[in-house]
Each structure stands twice: as structure tokens, then as C-alpha cells.
Design an enzyme around this catalytic site. Structure first.
Site, PDB file in Angstrom:
ATOM      1  CG  ASP A   1      10.033  13.190  23.652  1.00 17.01           C
ATOM      2  OD1 ASP A   1      10.298  12.457  22.679  1.00 17.01           O
ATOM      3  OD2 ASP A   1       8.889  13.344  24.097  1.00 17.01           O
TER       4      ASP A   1
ATOM      5  CG  ASP B   1       9.512  11.451  26.994  1.00 16.83           C
ATOM      6  OD1 ASP B   1       8.431  10.855  26.894  1.00 16.83           O
ATOM      7  OD2 ASP B   1      10.585  10.997  26.527  1.00 16.83           O
TER       8      ASP B   1
ATOM      9  CB  THR C   1      -2.836   1.215  29.059  1.00 10.69           C
ATOM     10  OG1 THR C   1      -1.622   0.957  28.324  1.00 10.69           O
ATOM     11  CG2 THR C   1      -4.019   1.173  28.107  1.00 10.69           C
TER      12      THR C   1
ATOM     13  NE  ARG D   1       5.216   6.093  30.658  1.00 15.26           N
ATOM     14  CZ  ARG D   1       5.019   6.772  31.763  1.00 15.26           C
ATOM     15  NH1 ARG D   1       4.997   6.154  32.928  1.00 15.26           N
ATOM     16  NH2 ARG D   1       4.867   8.062  31.733  1.00 15.26           N
TER      17      ARG D   1
HETATM   18  C1  PRP Z   1      10.223   5.892  29.195  1.00 15.74           C
HETATM   19  C2  PRP Z   1      11.446   5.484  29.984  1.00 15.74           C
HETATM   20  C3  PRP Z   1      11.087   4.106  30.456  1.00 15.74           C
HETATM   21  C4  PRP Z   1       9.604   4.245  30.720  1.00 15.74           C
HETATM   22  C5  PRP Z   1       9.414   4.419  32.191  1.00 15.74           C
HETATM   23  O1  PRP Z   1      10.249   5.318  27.951  1.00 15.74           O
HETATM   24  O2  PRP Z   1      12.623   5.523  29.239  1.00 15.74           O
HETATM   25  O3  PRP Z   1      11.334   3.082  29.527  1.00 15.74           O
HETATM   26  O4  PRP Z   1       9.156   5.405  30.003  1.00 15.74           O
HETATM   27  O5  PRP Z   1       8.078   4.402  32.513  1.00 15.74           O
HETATM   28  P1  PRP Z   1       7.412   3.258  33.381  1.00 15.74           P
HETATM   29  O6  PRP Z   1       8.318   3.005  34.535  1.00 15.74           O
HETATM   30  O7  PRP Z   1       6.096   3.869  33.789  1.00 15.74           O
HETATM   31  O8  PRP Z   1       7.229   2.049  32.520  1.00 15.74           O
HETATM   32  P2  PRP Z   1       9.138   5.583  26.834  1.00 15.74           P
HETATM   33  O9  PRP Z   1       8.030   4.610  26.946  1.00 15.74           O
HETATM   34  O10 PRP Z   1       8.744   7.029  26.869  1.00 15.74           O
HETATM   35  O11 PRP Z   1       9.888   5.219  25.500  1.00 15.74           O
HETATM   36  P3  PRP Z   1      11.168   5.866  24.773  1.00 15.74           P
HETATM   37  O12 PRP Z   1      12.371   5.489  25.598  1.00 15.74           O
HETATM   38  O13 PRP Z   1      11.160   5.189  23.464  1.00 15.74           O
HETATM   39  O14 PRP Z   1      10.985   7.352  24.701  1.00 15.74           O
HETATM   40  N1  URA Z   2       9.222   8.297  31.255  1.00 22.11           N
HETATM   41  C1  URA Z   2       9.927   9.446  31.180  1.00 22.11           C
HETATM   42  O1  URA Z   2      10.705   9.647  30.233  1.00 22.11           O
HETATM   43  N2  URA Z   2       9.773  10.339  32.159  1.00 22.11           N
HETATM   44  C2  URA Z   2       8.957  10.155  33.202  1.00 22.11           C
HETATM   45  O2  URA Z   2       8.883  11.031  34.091  1.00 22.11           O
HETATM   46  C3  URA Z   2       8.224   8.957  33.263  1.00 22.11           C
HETATM   47  C4  URA Z   2       8.375   8.044  32.272  1.00 22.11           C
END
Ligand code: PRP
Ligand code: URA
Length: 213
Positions: free
Chosen positions: A207, A204, A112, A108
Site C-alpha cells: 500500500d 503495509d 487467517t 496473505r
Molecule cells: C505482504 C508482504 C509479504 C507478506 C508478508 O504482502 O509483501 O508478501 O505480506 O507477510 P507474511 O510474512 O505474514 O506472509 P501482502 O499479502 O500484503 O500482498 P501485496 O504485496 O499484494 O500487498
Molecule cells: N505485510 C506488510 O506489508 N507489512 C507488515 O508489517 C506485515 C506484512
């Protein structure tokens, strides 16, 4: 189990709540976080697969012949939204080791909050299988909505979505976009903050799982 929103099952089992509380704690280590996510994944899968159809099977025990039952049809597909989905995936594979796996590369955009796709690979007969899409966090639901659209575009018809934490905003958006896709979550939190993070949440997920921050 409880159902505050139609089509959304909250798996509020004491084991799930206990493990989730430890995961939320910012003092919990990367190793502990990953292990707990794997354990909770099994418990969520147990509920998400509760209504899978069974078929009869003739077998012989050491004592006699009997009619047993096994899961009918083709093997399940787990569709993991990278990268955090892989943390849930591990525990789900512990429960159903023969499942097929699809990978959906999405992140994400931090400004945005829109999903950016970078990878997709799935079995080509999704239309004949139950697909369980997994990602620990349902925040705005932008990622989940896009992932399920992609799966539907590749033919999937019987889809479920499993997450660890959901925001009310995300649930409403996801259910409006995909009313045919039931959601299973360990908890529904209070709200999203200005950066689209779930509050109180756990931070996160990617992370914390991989120690990248
Ligand atoms: C996080 C999570 C979801 C997303 C949720 O991933 O694992 O995929 O954010 O957010 P949303 O409902 O607002 O779309 P991230 O984009 O941080 O990627 P990652 O898993 O690679 O850390
Ligand atoms: N993605 C995450 O990993 N944590 C949140 O709280 C929202 C989006």
C-alpha cells in the site's frame, strides 16, 4: 553487517539505516517510499551476491592483455513475490540488469494470515541458476515459506531470500522451514502485532509503495 541468527545477515550499513528510517516515517510520500526502496534494494543485493563464483576471462585493455574475472554460470534469477516484491526488484535489476525474473503471485489472507497463490511464472531451468527470492516484509513468513517451497518444487537448489524488514517470529519460522536458504535483511524489528504486522515496521509495504490506502 551483523549476524544475530544463523544464516541471517543484517545489512546495517549507515546508508541503509538512514534510508530505512525515512521509509518507516508515515509522513514519507508514495514517491519517496518507492525511490528509497529501490535504492536500498541495490545495497541489499550487493551483500546477497557477495559470494557468487567468478571465472577467469582473457581480455585486452587498450594497453595490454590481462586476465579479468566475471560471474560464472547462467544468469541470476530474481523471484519477486507480488506485489510488494516488485519494489525491491526494480533496484535489484539496476545492479544486475541481465538477471532473469520469476513472478510469484501470493497475497496473505488478512484473517487467517495464510498465503493464497494466484500466479507463478519462472524460467524453466531454475535448477541451474542462483535464485534470489525477494519480498520487503518477512512477517509470519507464511508467504516466504510458500514461495520458496514453490521455487524448490520447480527445481531451484541455490536460493537466497532478500527482504527489507523481518520479525523475529518470521525469521525463526523461515529458517526452520528452509535452513538451506540464507536471509538478507536491512533490519530485524521487535515483534508482530495481533494482525501479523511488523512492529515498529513501516505499515503495509504494498500500500505504501503503490498508494493504495
Ligand atoms: C505482504 C508482504 C509479504 C507478506 C508478508 O504482502 O509483501 O508478501 O505480506 O507477510 P507474511 O510474512 O505474514 O506472509 P501482502 O499479502 O500484503 O500482498 P501485496 O504485496 O499484494 O500487498
Ligand atoms: N505485510 C506488510 O506489508 N507489512 C507488515 O508489517 C506485515 C506484512
Amino acid at each position: 553487517m551483523s549476524q544475530k541468527y544463523e544464516g541471517v545477515t543484517v545489512v546495517d550499513h549507515p546508508l541503509v539505516e538512514h534510508k530505512l528510517t525515512i521509509m518507516r516515517n508515515k509522513e514519507t510520500s508514495t514517491r519517496g517510499f518507492r525511490q528509497l526502496l529501490r535504492e536500498i534494494a541495490g545495497l541489499l543485493t550487493y551483500e546477497a551476491t557477495r559470494d557468487l563464483p567468478l571465472e577467469e576471462l582473457q581480455i585486452e585493455t587498450p594497453l595490454t592483455a590481462m586476465t579479468g574475472r566475471k560471474i560464472a554460470g547462467k544468469k541470476l534469477v530474481y523471484a519477486s513475490i507480488l506485489r510488494a516484491g516488485n519494489g525491491l526488484l526494480e533496484g535489484m535489476l539496476d545492479l544486475v540488469p541481465s538477471a532473469r525474473v520469476a513472478h510469484i503471485g501470493l497475497y496473505r489472507d488478512p484473517e487467517t494470515l495464510e498465503p493464497v497463490e494466484y500466479y507463478f511464472k519462472a524460467p524453466d531451468d531454475l535448477s541451474e541458476r542462483t535464485v534470489i527470492c525477494v519480498d520487503p516484509m518477512l512477517a509470519t513468513a507464511n508467504s516466504a515459506v510458500a514461495a520458496v517451497e514453490k521455487l524448490k518444487g520447480r527445481g531451484a537448489k541455490d536460493i537466497r531470500f532478500v527482504c527489507l524488514l523481518a520479525a523475529p517470529e518470521g525469521i525463526e519460522r523461515f529458517r526452520a522451514a528452509h535452513p538451506d536458504v540464507p536471509v538478507f535483511t536491512a533490519a530485524i524489528d521487535s515483534h508482530l502485532n495481533d494482525h501479523g504486522y511488523i512492529v515498529p515496521g513501516l505499515g503495509d509495504a504494498g500500500d505504501r509503495m503503490y498508494g493504495t490506502k
